[in-house]
Design a protein around this motif. Structure first.
Motif, PDB file in Angstrom:
ATOM      1  N   SER A 162       9.393  -1.402   1.121  1.00 59.50           N
ATOM      2  CA  SER A 162       8.818  -2.692   1.532  1.00 59.50           C
ATOM      3  C   SER A 162       7.971  -2.553   2.789  1.00 59.50           C
ATOM      4  O   SER A 162       6.954  -3.238   2.932  1.00 59.50           O
ATOM      5  CB  SER A 162       9.913  -3.731   1.734  1.00 59.50           C
ATOM      6  N   ALA A 163       8.367  -1.663   3.720  1.00 57.83           N
ATOM      7  CA  ALA A 163       7.565  -1.463   4.931  1.00 57.83           C
ATOM      8  C   ALA A 163       6.203  -0.870   4.593  1.00 57.83           C
ATOM      9  O   ALA A 163       5.187  -1.276   5.167  1.00 57.83           O
ATOM     10  CB  ALA A 163       8.305  -0.557   5.909  1.00 57.83           C
ATOM     11  N   VAL A 164       6.187   0.052   3.644  1.00 55.38           N
ATOM     12  CA  VAL A 164       4.917   0.656   3.234  1.00 55.38           C
ATOM     13  C   VAL A 164       4.037  -0.392   2.562  1.00 55.38           C
ATOM     14  O   VAL A 164       2.846  -0.503   2.859  1.00 55.38           O
ATOM     15  CB  VAL A 164       5.154   1.857   2.291  1.00 55.38           C
ATOM     16  N   ILE A 165       4.616  -1.164   1.667  1.00 57.95           N
ATOM     17  CA  ILE A 165       3.837  -2.172   0.947  1.00 57.95           C
ATOM     18  C   ILE A 165       3.303  -3.235   1.904  1.00 57.95           C
ATOM     19  O   ILE A 165       2.134  -3.635   1.811  1.00 57.95           O
ATOM     20  CB  ILE A 165       4.676  -2.784  -0.187  1.00 57.95           C
ATOM     21  N   ASN A 166       4.124  -3.659   2.862  1.00 57.90           N
ATOM     22  CA  ASN A 166       3.663  -4.646   3.839  1.00 57.90           C
ATOM     23  C   ASN A 166       2.578  -4.075   4.752  1.00 57.90           C
ATOM     24  O   ASN A 166       1.614  -4.768   5.083  1.00 57.90           O
ATOM     25  CB  ASN A 166       4.839  -5.154   4.674  1.00 57.90           C
ATOM     26  N   ALA A 167       2.724  -2.815   5.132  1.00 58.34           N
ATOM     27  CA  ALA A 167       1.699  -2.185   5.971  1.00 58.34           C
ATOM     28  C   ALA A 167       0.383  -2.036   5.207  1.00 58.34           C
ATOM     29  O   ALA A 167      -0.683  -2.299   5.746  1.00 58.34           O
ATOM     30  CB  ALA A 167       2.180  -0.831   6.468  1.00 58.34           C
ATOM     31  N   VAL A 168       0.475  -1.649   3.939  1.00 54.24           N
ATOM     32  CA  VAL A 168      -0.739  -1.521   3.120  1.00 54.24           C
ATOM     33  C   VAL A 168      -1.367  -2.896   2.901  1.00 54.24           C
ATOM     34  O   VAL A 168      -2.586  -3.033   2.923  1.00 54.24           O
ATOM     35  CB  VAL A 168      -0.415  -0.829   1.780  1.00 54.24           C
ATOM     36  N   ARG A 169      -0.542  -3.910   2.722  1.00 55.51           N
ATOM     37  CA  ARG A 169      -1.067  -5.269   2.535  1.00 55.51           C
ATOM     38  C   ARG A 169      -1.839  -5.706   3.770  1.00 55.51           C
ATOM     39  O   ARG A 169      -2.915  -6.315   3.644  1.00 55.51           O
ATOM     40  CB  ARG A 169       0.068  -6.252   2.246  1.00 55.51           C
ATOM     41  N   VAL A 173      -4.482  -3.770  -3.359  1.00 53.02           N
ATOM     42  CA  VAL A 173      -4.096  -2.381  -3.119  1.00 53.02           C
ATOM     43  C   VAL A 173      -2.585  -2.288  -2.905  1.00 53.02           C
ATOM     44  O   VAL A 173      -1.949  -1.328  -3.346  1.00 53.02           O
ATOM     45  CB  VAL A 173      -4.871  -1.789  -1.922  1.00 53.02           C
ATOM     46  N   ALA A 174      -1.988  -3.300  -2.260  1.00 54.14           N
ATOM     47  CA  ALA A 174      -0.536  -3.302  -2.064  1.00 54.14           C
ATOM     48  C   ALA A 174       0.188  -3.358  -3.406  1.00 54.14           C
ATOM     49  O   ALA A 174       1.215  -2.682  -3.588  1.00 54.14           O
ATOM     50  CB  ALA A 174      -0.125  -4.477  -1.189  1.00 54.14           C
ATOM     51  N   ASN A 175      -0.324  -4.116  -4.346  1.00 52.53           N
ATOM     52  CA  ASN A 175       0.275  -4.153  -5.684  1.00 52.53           C
ATOM     53  C   ASN A 175       0.142  -2.807  -6.393  1.00 52.53           C
ATOM     54  O   ASN A 175       1.048  -2.377  -7.117  1.00 52.53           O
ATOM     55  CB  ASN A 175      -0.366  -5.263  -6.528  1.00 52.53           C
ATOM     56  N   GLN A 176      -0.971  -2.131  -6.192  1.00 58.40           N
ATOM     57  CA  GLN A 176      -1.157  -0.808  -6.783  1.00 58.40           C
ATOM     58  C   GLN A 176      -0.214   0.212  -6.145  1.00 58.40           C
ATOM     59  O   GLN A 176       0.317   1.083  -6.834  1.00 58.40           O
ATOM     60  CB  GLN A 176      -2.614  -0.361  -6.619  1.00 58.40           C
ATOM     61  N   VAL A 177       0.013   0.102  -4.838  1.00 55.66           N
ATOM     62  CA  VAL A 177       0.957   0.985  -4.155  1.00 55.66           C
ATOM     63  C   VAL A 177       2.359   0.752  -4.690  1.00 55.66           C
ATOM     64  O   VAL A 177       3.119   1.698  -4.919  1.00 55.66           O
ATOM     65  CB  VAL A 177       0.904   0.785  -2.619  1.00 55.66           C
ATOM     66  N   ASP A 178       2.696  -0.500  -4.918  1.00 53.99           N
ATOM     67  CA  ASP A 178       4.015  -0.823  -5.476  1.00 53.99           C
ATOM     68  C   ASP A 178       4.175  -0.201  -6.861  1.00 53.99           C
ATOM     69  O   ASP A 178       5.238   0.317  -7.202  1.00 53.99           O
ATOM     70  CB  ASP A 178       4.185  -2.338  -5.538  1.00 53.99           C
ATOM     71  N   VAL A 187      -8.908   3.687  -7.853  1.00 53.65           N
ATOM     72  CA  VAL A 187      -7.566   3.220  -7.486  1.00 53.65           C
ATOM     73  C   VAL A 187      -6.867   4.280  -6.637  1.00 53.65           C
ATOM     74  O   VAL A 187      -6.260   3.970  -5.614  1.00 53.65           O
ATOM     75  CB  VAL A 187      -6.737   2.874  -8.744  1.00 53.65           C
ATOM     76  N   ALA A 188      -6.965   5.541  -7.038  1.00 53.28           N
ATOM     77  CA  ALA A 188      -6.335   6.626  -6.282  1.00 53.28           C
ATOM     78  C   ALA A 188      -6.940   6.743  -4.883  1.00 53.28           C
ATOM     79  O   ALA A 188      -6.218   6.970  -3.908  1.00 53.28           O
ATOM     80  CB  ALA A 188      -6.475   7.939  -7.030  1.00 53.28           C
ATOM     81  N   THR A 189      -8.242   6.569  -4.776  1.00 59.53           N
ATOM     82  CA  THR A 189      -8.900   6.622  -3.476  1.00 59.53           C
ATOM     83  C   THR A 189      -8.442   5.477  -2.584  1.00 59.53           C
ATOM     84  O   THR A 189      -8.130   5.684  -1.401  1.00 59.53           O
ATOM     85  CB  THR A 189     -10.436   6.571  -3.643  1.00 59.53           C
ATOM     86  N   ASN A 190      -8.388   4.263  -3.133  1.00 61.82           N
ATOM     87  CA  ASN A 190      -7.945   3.111  -2.351  1.00 61.82           C
ATOM     88  C   ASN A 190      -6.502   3.278  -1.878  1.00 61.82           C
ATOM     89  O   ASN A 190      -6.175   2.985  -0.729  1.00 61.82           O
ATOM     90  CB  ASN A 190      -8.065   1.820  -3.174  1.00 61.82           C
ATOM     91  N   ILE A 191      -5.646   3.755  -2.758  1.00 62.69           N
ATOM     92  CA  ILE A 191      -4.238   3.941  -2.401  1.00 62.69           C
ATOM     93  C   ILE A 191      -4.101   5.032  -1.338  1.00 62.69           C
ATOM     94  O   ILE A 191      -3.362   4.868  -0.364  1.00 62.69           O
ATOM     95  CB  ILE A 191      -3.401   4.278  -3.650  1.00 62.69           C
ATOM     96  N   ALA A 192      -4.797   6.129  -1.504  1.00 60.67           N
ATOM     97  CA  ALA A 192      -4.697   7.237  -0.549  1.00 60.67           C
ATOM     98  C   ALA A 192      -5.184   6.823   0.837  1.00 60.67           C
ATOM     99  O   ALA A 192      -4.549   7.154   1.850  1.00 60.67           O
ATOM    100  CB  ALA A 192      -5.473   8.443  -1.060  1.00 60.67           C
TER     101      ALA A 192
END
Length: 148
Positions: A72-79, A86-91, A132-137
Motif C-alpha cells: 500500500s505504501a508503494v501504491i500510494n507513493a506511485v499515486r 499508473v498506481a492501478n498498473q503497479v497494483d 506501461v512498463a516504462t511508466n511503472i519503472a
C-alpha cells in the motif's frame, strides 16, 4: 512534498559532505627561505570516508525493503508521483515488481537506474506493453526514493 525532499536532501548533503583541505607541509631551507610542498594523497586518507559513502547504500536498501514489504505504501507513493492510472498498473504487476527488487538487495550499491532497469524487464516479461512498463519503472524508481 517536493520542498521536504529538497530540504532533507540538502541537509543530508551538508551534514555528510566531507570538508576537504589541502595538506601543506612547510620546509625550512638552509638559506632561511620558506617553501610550501604539497603532500600527495594516499589511499589511507580515504578510510575515514567509508561510513559516509555507505550511508546512501543503506538508505537505498532500506527503501527497497520497505517497498517489498509494504504494497500500500508503494501504491500510494506511485499515486502521488504518477497518478491513479499508473498506481492501478503497479497494483496489477506488484508481484513482478517485488521479484525484480529482491535481487537488488544483495548488491553492494544500488543505483536508481538499476531499479528502473530491473522493474522494466520484470514488468515487460510479465506481459505489459512497452509504455506501461516504462511508466511503472519510472514511477517505482521515484517512489522508492520517496518512501523513507
Amino acid at each position: 512534498m517536493q520542498s521536504k525532499k529538497l530540504l532533507v536532501t540538502s541537509l543530508l548533503v551538508f551534514l555528510l559532505s566531507p570538508v576537504v583541505t589541502p595538506t601543506v607541509q612547510t620546509v625550512k631551507a638552509s638559506t632561511d627561505t620558506t617553501t610550501a610542498v604539497t603532500v600527495p594523497v594516499k589511499e589511507s586518507d580515504y578510510n575515514s570516508l567509508k561510513e559516509q559513502r555507505s550511508i546512501w547504500t543503506k538508505i537505498a536498501k532500506a527503501a527497497l525493503k520497505k517497498a517489498i514489504q509494504n504494497r500500500s505504501a508503494v501504491i500510494n507513493a506511485v499515486r502521488s508521483v504518477s497518478g491513479r492510472t499508473v498506481a492501478n498498473q503497479v497494483d496489477r504487476y506488484y508481484g513482478a515488481i517485488v521479484n525484480a527488487l529482491k535481487p537488488l538487495l544483495e548488491w553492494s550499491e544500488v543505483p536508481a537506474q538499476a531499479v528502473y532497469d530491473a522493474v522494466y524487464r520484470s514488468v515487460r516479461s510479465a506481459g505489459a506493453s512497452n509504455s506501461v512498463a516504462t511508466n511503472i519503472a519510472l514511477a517505482i524508481r521515484e517512489a522508492v526514493s520517496w518512501i523513507l
